[in-house]
Design a protein around this motif. Structure first.
Motif, mmCIF file in Angstrom:
data_model
loop_
_atom_site.group_PDB
_atom_site.id
_atom_site.type_symbol
_atom_site.label_atom_id
_atom_site.label_comp_id
_atom_site.label_asym_id
_atom_site.label_seq_id
_atom_site.Cartn_x
_atom_site.Cartn_y
_atom_site.Cartn_z
ATOM 1 N N ALA A 123 -31.350 17.429 -28.711
ATOM 2 C CA ALA A 123 -31.219 18.077 -27.403
ATOM 3 C C ALA A 123 -30.893 17.035 -26.344
ATOM 4 O O ALA A 123 -31.330 15.872 -26.442
ATOM 5 C CB ALA A 123 -32.510 18.802 -27.050
ATOM 6 N N HIS A 124 -30.112 17.438 -25.346
ATOM 7 C CA HIS A 124 -29.772 16.583 -24.205
ATOM 8 C C HIS A 124 -29.939 17.389 -22.923
ATOM 9 O O HIS A 124 -30.097 18.603 -22.961
ATOM 10 C CB HIS A 124 -28.328 16.080 -24.292
ATOM 11 N N THR A 125 -29.856 16.683 -21.804
ATOM 12 C CA THR A 125 -29.784 17.334 -20.497
ATOM 13 C C THR A 125 -28.679 16.659 -19.695
ATOM 14 O O THR A 125 -28.288 15.525 -19.979
ATOM 15 C CB THR A 125 -31.099 17.224 -19.691
ATOM 16 N N ALA A 126 -28.207 17.366 -18.696
ATOM 17 C CA ALA A 126 -27.351 16.780 -17.665
ATOM 18 C C ALA A 126 -28.162 16.917 -16.384
ATOM 19 O O ALA A 126 -28.226 17.995 -15.789
ATOM 20 C CB ALA A 126 -26.027 17.519 -17.575
ATOM 21 N N THR A 127 -28.839 15.841 -16.013
ATOM 22 C CA THR A 127 -29.797 15.856 -14.917
ATOM 23 C C THR A 127 -29.312 14.969 -13.781
ATOM 24 O O THR A 127 -29.167 13.753 -13.958
ATOM 25 C CB THR A 127 -31.177 15.363 -15.417
ATOM 26 N N ALA A 128 -29.064 15.582 -12.627
ATOM 27 C CA ALA A 128 -28.617 14.817 -11.461
ATOM 28 C C ALA A 128 -29.753 13.955 -10.941
ATOM 29 O O ALA A 128 -30.897 14.412 -10.838
ATOM 30 C CB ALA A 128 -28.126 15.759 -10.367
ATOM 31 N N ARG A 129 -29.452 12.720 -10.618
ATOM 32 C CA ARG A 129 -30.476 11.803 -10.093
ATOM 33 C C ARG A 129 -31.043 12.300 -8.768
ATOM 34 O O ARG A 129 -32.199 12.035 -8.455
ATOM 35 C CB ARG A 129 -29.916 10.400 -9.949
ATOM 36 N N ASN A 130 -30.227 13.028 -7.983
ATOM 37 C CA ASN A 130 -30.699 13.519 -6.688
ATOM 38 C C ASN A 130 -31.374 14.884 -6.793
ATOM 39 O O ASN A 130 -31.765 15.464 -5.788
ATOM 40 C CB ASN A 130 -29.554 13.575 -5.677
ATOM 41 N N GLY A 131 -31.500 15.426 -8.002
ATOM 42 C CA GLY A 131 -32.185 16.696 -8.204
ATOM 43 C C GLY A 131 -31.330 17.939 -8.007
ATOM 44 O O GLY A 131 -31.840 19.052 -8.093
ATOM 45 N N ASP A 132 -30.025 17.797 -7.764
ATOM 46 C CA ASP A 132 -29.172 18.958 -7.507
ATOM 47 C C ASP A 132 -28.942 19.846 -8.721
ATOM 48 O O ASP A 132 -28.673 21.033 -8.565
ATOM 49 C CB ASP A 132 -27.820 18.519 -6.937
ATOM 50 N N PHE A 133 -29.008 19.304 -9.916
ATOM 51 C CA PHE A 133 -28.854 20.128 -11.107
ATOM 52 C C PHE A 133 -29.586 19.508 -12.283
ATOM 53 O O PHE A 133 -29.845 18.312 -12.318
ATOM 54 C CB PHE A 133 -27.376 20.394 -11.460
ATOM 55 N N ASP A 134 -29.950 20.359 -13.222
ATOM 56 C CA ASP A 134 -30.622 19.938 -14.445
ATOM 57 C C ASP A 134 -30.266 20.973 -15.511
ATOM 58 O O ASP A 134 -30.864 22.049 -15.573
ATOM 59 C CB ASP A 134 -32.131 19.862 -14.232
ATOM 60 N N VAL A 135 -29.269 20.668 -16.317
ATOM 61 C CA VAL A 135 -28.754 21.599 -17.322
ATOM 62 C C VAL A 135 -29.293 21.194 -18.687
ATOM 63 O O VAL A 135 -29.076 20.072 -19.134
ATOM 64 C CB VAL A 135 -27.205 21.599 -17.324
#
Length: 105
Positions: free
Chosen positions: A57-69
């Motif tokens: 499993a992976h995530t695409a997580t914005a460092r600024n908190g704008d998205f976390d897929v």
């Protein structure tokens, strides 16, 4: 063009409403614990589609908190970008997986 479609277009032009082009879908792969391509450009309204080709499993997580897929193994996840800017992101499970998304208006 069908006759029924011309009136809404003329009305939009007369009212000063812009008729935008179709948004793009941009694909990003996660494979062998890498994000490819690591730098992507998009426009507001485009869809980003992350394709997890790994068995992890992976995530695409914005460092600024704008998205976390969340990206389960062998699955895809999407995000429609809604604001301009440069977004550094990473995988929460594998922090060495890093990338950047630049969104223009």
């Amino acid at each position: 063009m069908k006759p029924g479609r011309i009136f809404p277009i003329i009305a939009a032009l007369m009212l000063g409403v812009s008729v935008s082009a179709q948004a793009a879908t941009i694909q990003i792969s996660m494979e062998n614990l890498e994000i490819m391509p690591a730098q992507v450009s998009a426009k507001v309204g485009d869809t980003i589609e992350w394709i997890n080709k790994d068995v992890l499993a992976h995530t695409a997580t914005a460092r600024n908190g704008d998205f976390d897929v969340m990206l389960p193994p062998k699955k895809t996840g999407t995000l429609v970008v809604t604001k301009a800017g440069t977004f550094e992101y990473y995988c929460r499970f594998h922090p060495n997986m890093k990338a950047s998304l630049t969104v223009s208006p």
